[in-house]
Every structure is written in C-alpha cells, then in structure tokens.
Enzyme design. Structure first.
Site, PDB file in Angstrom:
ATOM      1  N   LYS A   3       0.838  -1.207   0.000  1.00  0.00           N
ATOM      2  CA  LYS A   3       0.000   0.000   0.000  1.00  0.00           C
ATOM      3  C   LYS A   3       0.869   1.252   0.000  1.00  0.00           C
ATOM      4  CE  LYS A   3      -3.986  -1.810   2.495  1.00  0.00           C
ATOM      5  NZ  LYS A   3      -4.830  -1.645   3.691  1.00  0.00           N
ATOM      6  N   GLY A   7      -7.309   2.961  -2.591  1.00  0.00           N
ATOM      7  CA  GLY A   7      -6.877   1.817  -3.397  1.00  0.00           C
ATOM      8  C   GLY A   7      -5.781   2.133  -4.390  1.00  0.00           C
ATOM      9  N   LYS A  10      -0.556  -7.978   5.872  1.00  0.00           N
ATOM     10  CA  LYS A  10      -1.111  -9.312   5.564  1.00  0.00           C
ATOM     11  C   LYS A  10      -2.460  -9.092   4.899  1.00  0.00           C
ATOM     12  CE  LYS A  10      -1.514 -13.910   6.675  1.00  0.00           C
ATOM     13  NZ  LYS A  10      -1.004 -14.586   5.470  1.00  0.00           N
ATOM     14  N   HIS A  13     -15.811  -3.362   5.201  1.00  0.00           N
ATOM     15  CA  HIS A  13     -15.269  -2.039   5.557  1.00  0.00           C
ATOM     16  C   HIS A  13     -16.285  -1.425   6.510  1.00  0.00           C
ATOM     17  CE1 HIS A  13     -13.750   2.170   4.304  1.00  0.00           C
ATOM     18  NE2 HIS A  13     -14.609   2.311   5.266  1.00  0.00           N
ATOM     19  N   HIS A  36     -13.314   1.244  -5.245  1.00  0.00           N
ATOM     20  CA  HIS A  36     -12.907   2.028  -4.067  1.00  0.00           C
ATOM     21  C   HIS A  36     -13.696   3.319  -3.895  1.00  0.00           C
ATOM     22  CE1 HIS A  36      -9.725  -0.788  -3.578  1.00  0.00           C
ATOM     23  NE2 HIS A  36      -9.292  -0.553  -4.777  1.00  0.00           N
ATOM     24  N   ARG A  72     -12.054  14.200   8.894  1.00  0.00           N
ATOM     25  CA  ARG A  72     -13.044  15.161   8.374  1.00  0.00           C
ATOM     26  C   ARG A  72     -14.431  14.570   8.591  1.00  0.00           C
ATOM     27  NH1 ARG A  72     -11.925  11.814   4.283  1.00  0.00           N
ATOM     28  NH2 ARG A  72     -13.719  11.059   3.087  1.00  0.00           N
ATOM     29  N   VAL A  87     -18.987  12.081   3.726  1.00  0.00           N
ATOM     30  CA  VAL A  87     -20.185  12.205   2.877  1.00  0.00           C
ATOM     31  C   VAL A  87     -21.334  11.414   3.495  1.00  0.00           C
ATOM     32  CG1 VAL A  87     -21.141  11.507   0.637  1.00  0.00           C
ATOM     33  CG2 VAL A  87     -18.902  12.603   0.745  1.00  0.00           C
ATOM     34  N   ARG A 131     -25.756   7.131  -2.900  1.00  0.00           N
ATOM     35  CA  ARG A 131     -25.085   8.316  -3.452  1.00  0.00           C
ATOM     36  C   ARG A 131     -25.481   8.454  -4.916  1.00  0.00           C
ATOM     37  NH1 ARG A 131     -18.957   9.052  -1.564  1.00  0.00           N
ATOM     38  NH2 ARG A 131     -19.064   8.356   0.622  1.00  0.00           N
TER      39      ARG A 131
HETATM   40  C1  MV4 Z   1      -6.928  -4.079   2.513  1.00  0.00           C
HETATM   41  C2  MV4 Z   1      -7.730  -5.130   2.030  1.00  0.00           C
HETATM   42  C3  MV4 Z   1      -7.420  -6.434   2.448  1.00  0.00           C
HETATM   43  N1  MV4 Z   1      -6.349  -6.662   3.249  1.00  0.00           N
HETATM   44  N2  MV4 Z   1      -5.889  -4.339   3.327  1.00  0.00           N
HETATM   45  C4  MV4 Z   1      -8.795  -0.620  -0.178  1.00  0.00           C
HETATM   46  C5  MV4 Z   1      -8.418   0.860  -0.168  1.00  0.00           C
HETATM   47  C6  MV4 Z   1      -8.109   1.144   1.234  1.00  0.00           C
HETATM   48  N3  MV4 Z   1      -9.308   1.718   1.852  1.00  0.00           N
HETATM   49  C7  MV4 Z   1      -7.765  -0.159   1.872  1.00  0.00           C
HETATM   50  N4  MV4 Z   1      -8.332  -1.183   1.017  1.00  0.00           N
HETATM   51  C8  MV4 Z   1      -8.159  -2.503   1.328  1.00  0.00           C
HETATM   52  N5  MV4 Z   1      -7.163  -2.804   2.167  1.00  0.00           N
HETATM   53  C9  MV4 Z   1      -5.614  -5.616   3.670  1.00  0.00           C
HETATM   54  N6  MV4 Z   1      -4.555  -5.870   4.485  1.00  0.00           N
HETATM   55  C10 MV4 Z   1      -8.798  -4.840   1.175  1.00  0.00           C
HETATM   56  C11 MV4 Z   1      -8.987  -3.520   0.817  1.00  0.00           C
HETATM   57  C12 MV4 Z   1     -10.077  -3.244  -0.109  1.00  0.00           C
HETATM   58  C13 MV4 Z   1     -11.122  -2.472   0.319  1.00  0.00           C
HETATM   59  C14 MV4 Z   1     -11.174  -1.990   1.612  1.00  0.00           C
HETATM   60  C15 MV4 Z   1     -12.254  -1.217   1.989  1.00  0.00           C
HETATM   61  C16 MV4 Z   1     -13.270  -0.947   1.080  1.00  0.00           C
HETATM   62  C17 MV4 Z   1     -13.216  -1.414  -0.202  1.00  0.00           C
HETATM   63  C18 MV4 Z   1     -12.148  -2.197  -0.612  1.00  0.00           C
HETATM   64  C19 MV4 Z   1     -12.094  -2.699  -1.911  1.00  0.00           C
HETATM   65  C20 MV4 Z   1     -11.042  -3.475  -2.280  1.00  0.00           C
HETATM   66  C21 MV4 Z   1     -10.008  -3.749  -1.374  1.00  0.00           C
END
Ligand code: MV4
Length: 491
Positions: free
Chosen positions: A143, A150, A186, A193, A220, A277, A280, A323
């Site tokens: 990341k 994303g 990992k 989420h 995302h 912040r 939305v 939205r």
């Molecule tokens: C992750 C994950 C799985 N494992 N981290 C996507 C952007 C950022 N918000 C973090 N994201 C993710 N991090 C780990 N270690 C899966 C995602 C992810 C995701 C997270 C939240 C909302 C939508 C998503 C869509 C694809 C992947």
C-alpha cells in the site's frame, strides 16, 4: 448546503465561496453571502488556501468549515486558518497530520493498543518488503503510505511476484501522490469495511456514535452505506467504538472523525486508517442517533463541551444512504454532466435527500459528479430497504444520466437483502452483470414511453374515455408510468 443548514438553525451567517463553474450552484444561491474565488479548476479556486482566507478576512468570517474533499484533510489549510485567527471547524493541524498519513496513523494505533493488520508500520524498501512478507506470510497487500482509495495498492499472492508488484505500486503511488513510499500488510480476505464515527470536544471528551457499513464500493468509491452494520452486534460495537475513541484521544483528536476498520469473517477487526473530516455518509449516523453532526462540530469549534456522554448515545432503527451520481451506467459509469431539465425528488416518512442540485442547473464536469444523497430510515433493515426502494421509484432526473438504476438493482439483490456482502461484492456483481446496458436503457425507454403515454392521454383528455383508458394503461405496468402520470397531473 449541509453546513449552511446547520448554520442557519444556529443563527450563524453563512458565507459561500464559488468558482466560475459554480456561479449558479445551489450553495451559492442558499448562502447569505457568496464570493468568487477563481476559474473552474479546483487547483485555481477551491484548493487555493490564500484565496479562501482572503474571502474569510473580507467577509469577517470567524470560522471555516472545510466540508469534504478539497482542503478538508489538508493540515496546511488547518494551520493557515489558525495563523489567520480563523477557527477551522475540524481537528488541529497536528492531529490531522498525525492521523492523516497511513503509516503514522498505524503507528499511533499500535501505540494505543489498537489492532492493526499484521505487517510493517513504516515505509519499506523492496528488500524489506520481501522480508516482512515472508514473516507475515503471503498473500500480502502493498500500500502507498501517502495513498488512499486503493491507488498504489497491489495484492501479492506469491513471493516471486513481489518485486514486480513493488515497482508497479511504487510508480503508481509516485504518479498519484508524488510519494512512492510503500508499506505492507497481511491480506485480509474478503473483508467488510466498517467505520466508526467519533466526536471529540476540546475538553478531552470523546464519544463514538456507532458504526457505518461501507463495504458496497465500486472501484474504491463508496456507493451505498448503512448504519448500523448488520454484522456488528452490541459487544463488537462497543469494542470497536472504544478502540476508535482510544486512537482518537491518543492523537489529541477533536471534532468529528471516522476510524475505518477492516473486519474479517471471524469478526476480527483491524485499524485501517482515520478520516480527519466529516464524511459524505455521515447522515446515516445522524438518522440512527438523532444527532446533527455539523451542529455539534460548530459547537465544539466554539469551545462548547459535548452536551452528552457515551451512555446517552442510543442507536435506533436502520438507515441506508444511496449516493446519486451524474454517471452513465451504459458508459462504464463515466461522468455524465449536462443540464438537469427535470427533477422529481422523493419525500415522505423516513426519507431525507441531501441534494446539491436543482432543476435547470447544469452539472459541470469540473468536479466529483455527486448530485445528492438519498437516505431512508426505518425501524428495521428490511423496512429501510423497502422504504429506499419506494423512494428510488419516486426519484426522476431528466436531462442527464444517473446511477439510479444501479441502486434499484442492488436493493432487490437477495444477497444484499441478507446483508451477505464484502468489499469485493459490488465489483464482482457488476462484472458479472451481462445486461447492465439493457437494464438502464430499458428503464429509460419505459420512462420515455410512459411520459409519451401520459402526454397522449392528456391531449386526448377532451374525450374522457380515451384519456382515462390511456391514463389507466400508463399507470398499470410500471413505476415509471405511475411517475409519469403523476408528473402530467402536476402540469
Ligand atoms: C486491505 C484489504 C485487504 N487486506 N488491506 C482498499 C483501499 C483502502 N481503503 C484499503 N483497502 C483494502 N485494504 C488488507 N490488508 C482490502 C482492501 C479493499 C477495500 C477496503 C475497503 C473498502 C473497499 C475495498 C475494496 C477493495 C479492497
């Protein structure tokens, strides 16, 4: 619009700034005073700190609410306001800085004994990434430290892919954020989420206001949000809430903020990042708590103490937010600007529509194509779904394409109704959806046919029988026709 509504209820004069693209925008029309700050490109207007502060000085504004997007998470802006003696309605620049960067936020979380996804806390070189990946075990997620949404993220399933993925993520992050630093976690397989709303005053009090389910995202981009999450029970809610409060207080956070978590199928939750912040999707939290988060932000900025404690926060019912975007589902959801030549908005019990547009306004291409947020509240999730479906049938936007059809499709999906989804579900549903184009165009064709039927019926009104028959047929087969008949009756 949202901020100015809270101001008006508090008897506070509101001053809007606008770019040339927004001269006729709704927020300009609604404000008590409005000042131009430059040409349409955000970097020449809404992102120009000195122009915004100049208006604050000229208008005598005592405080600035940054809204969402633009400068809302820019510590430089928060600091510039403080230096100019203008209250920034949000956290301090220091708290924003500490929690706004992914790596420093993970460090703060770790120090506050908040569960973070196993992996690195600092940015890594390629060699260090290989070492940490071997320690935590594949699959891993690379990341961008400066990232979000994303961008600059790479899933690495096997060691042999690491180097190539590292280089790709690094250059993508460099292009997107001017900072190619990467960290590693990992992989959490098919997570949800779930984010917790926190609210802290400047006297050390911090509370959590339940959680929001934000897993339904397309590339995302959040599409639909709910409060509460169907997978969170009261025990998990208080554990996540107390965790969110802990990381906020550790950083000296004040005002409204959101702590994002990934939750795996075993209900383990991991700190993901913090949004410094108002978000939305905050209305779904307002609907289930009965609180006005912007009013509370303003009161906190004025130095007031929180007027309640954690024990006074009770969640009631279920809220869903859709939205509404000016996007063309038949064209890969690309923005679809243009003039809104007809706008029929939902209303009635449990419906809230936070809109930034009006009939006759031309949606510009210069900014995010969000038109409005439609929120439905009801005592239970099934009732909220039914109410949202009813409201979506009342919604009609003419002259531009929108993603309305997408919500009608999501809400009738059986897995959605069972709350059986994760962060990859919507992308998977859409890629498996053969008739995306047909659905939308069929809906449009129906609407046009219905409007034509009603116009015909109205024109045939002179000999009532034909008119009535045509009206009846117009109303019988679809919601679009009912809607069109209603419209004709309005004219
Ligand atoms: C992750 C994950 C799985 N494992 N981290 C996507 C952007 C950022 N918000 C973090 N994201 C993710 N991090 C780990 N270690 C899966 C995602 C992810 C995701 C997270 C939240 C909302 C939508 C998503 C869509 C694809 C992947």
């Amino acid at each position: 619009m949202r901020v100015m509504r809270a101001c008006r209820e508090l008897g506070i004069v509101s001053v809007a700034v606008f770019s040339e693209a927004d001269r006729a925008a709704l927020h300009v029309r609604y404000a008590d005073e409005a000042y131009p700050i430059g040409p349409p490109p955000a970097r020449e207007s809404y992102l120009r700190i000195e122009k915004i502060l100049a208006v604050a000085k000229k208008s005598g504004a005592e405080a600035i609410h940054p809204g969402y997007g633009f400068l809302s998470e820019n510590p430089g802006f928060a600091a510039a306001c403080a230096e100019a003696g203008i209250k920034f309605i949000g956290p301090t620049a220091a708290a924003m800085q500490k929690l706004g960067s992914k790596t420093s936020a993970r460090l703060a979380a770790r120090q506050a004994a908040v569960p973070v996804v196993p992996g690195s806390l600092e940015a890594l070189t390629r060699e260090q990434a290989a070492k940490v990946a071997a320690e935590v075990g594949y699959p891993v997620m690379l990341k961008a430290a400066a990232g979000g949404g994303g961008k600059g993220m790479r899933l690495v399933r096997h060691a042999k892919e690491l180097n190539a993925s590292y280089d790709a993520a690094c250059s993508e992050a460099m292009n997107a954020f001017g900072d190619g630093e990467l960290y590693l976690e990992k992989l959490i397989e098919r997570p949800r989420h779930i984010e917790v709303q926190v609210l802290a005053d400047e006297h050390g009090h911090c509370v959590y206001l339940g959680e929001r389910e934000c897993s339904l995202q397309r590339r995302h981009q959040k599409v639909l949000e709910e409060a509460p999450s169907a997978m969170v029970d009261p025990v998990l809610r208080s554990r996540m809430g107390e965790t969110a409060v802990r990381v906020s207080q550790a950083a000296g956070y004040t005002s409204a903020g959101t702590v994002e978590f990934l939750v795996d199928a075993q209900r383990n939750f991991y700190f993901l990042e913090m949004n410094t912040r108002l978000q939305v999707e905050h209305p779904v939290t307002e609907m289930v708590t009965g609180l006005d988060l912007v009013e509370l932000q303003i009161r906190i900025a004025a130095g007031e103490k929180l007027p309640f404690e954690q024990g006074d926060v009770h969640l009631r019912g279920h809220a869903i937010e859709c939205r509404l975007y000016a996007e063309d589902p038949e064209n890969n959801f690309f923005p679809s600007p243009g003039k809104i030549d007809r706008l029929l908005v939902p209303a009635g019990p449990g419906i809230r529509e936070d809109s930034g547009v009006y009939e006759g306004w031309t949606v510009p291409l210069d900014y995010d194509p969000l038109l409005s947020k439609l929120i439905a509240w009801a005592p239970t999730r099934p009732l909220a779904i039914a109410r949202m479906q009813r409201a979506l049938r009342e919604y009609f936007v003419g002259g531009i394409k929108t993603n309305l059809g997408l919500f009608r499709w999501i809400l009738e999906d059986a897995a959605f109704q069972r709350a059986d989804f994760d962060t990859s579900t919507l992308d998977r549903m859409l890629s498996a959806k053969p008739d995306a184009e047909q659905t939308e165009s069929r809906a449009n064709e129906e609407a046009i046919a219905a409007l034509a039927a009603v116009v015909f019926a109205a024109s045939a009104g002179s000999n009532g029988r034909n008119g009535a028959k045509a009206m009846h047929s117009a109303a019988s087969s679809s919601a679009w026709k009912r809607l069109a008949r209603q419209e004709a009756l309005r004219e």
